[in-house]
Enzyme design. Sequence first.
Site, short mmCIF file in Angstrom:
data_model
loop_
_atom_site.label_atom_id
_atom_site.label_comp_id
_atom_site.label_asym_id
_atom_site.label_seq_id
_atom_site.Cartn_x
_atom_site.Cartn_y
_atom_site.Cartn_z
N HIS A 60 149.07 25.59 -57.21
CA HIS A 60 150.05 24.85 -58.00
C HIS A 60 151.23 24.45 -57.12
O HIS A 60 151.53 25.12 -56.13
CB HIS A 60 150.57 25.73 -59.14
CG HIS A 60 149.58 25.94 -60.23
ND1 HIS A 60 149.79 25.52 -61.52
CD2 HIS A 60 148.35 26.52 -60.23
CE1 HIS A 60 148.75 25.84 -62.26
NE2 HIS A 60 147.86 26.45 -61.49
N GLU B 46 154.31 24.74 -57.80
CA GLU B 46 155.31 25.80 -57.85
C GLU B 46 154.97 26.93 -56.88
O GLU B 46 155.86 27.47 -56.21
CB GLU B 46 155.43 26.36 -59.28
CG GLU B 46 155.82 25.34 -60.32
CD GLU B 46 154.64 24.55 -60.89
OE1 GLU B 46 154.88 23.77 -61.84
OE2 GLU B 46 153.49 24.68 -60.41
#
Length: 86
Positions: free
Chosen positions: A70, A72
């Site tokens: 991801h 993030e």
Amino acid sequence: YFLRLAELAAARTNCMKRQVGAVIVFEQRVVSTGYNGTPRRTVNCNEGGCARCNGFAVAGASLYECLCLHAEENAIIEAGRDRCRG
């Protein structure tokens, strides 16, 4: 400003299914950016590295096959990278 940085980070992704960017900000300062894609030292998604992205998986199916991190996660990893060098 920060949303635009996340959009710019998303443009760097090598994932063939989705383009996502992330920005970590602390006290109005950019700490790190990240985008979704395969981990470092792994064949890029757009070069055949991720079986799910290079197959014909429908949205939400075969997620266990996906190697991509991801945005993030990559931003957090990148934020700590310099602190871990020794």
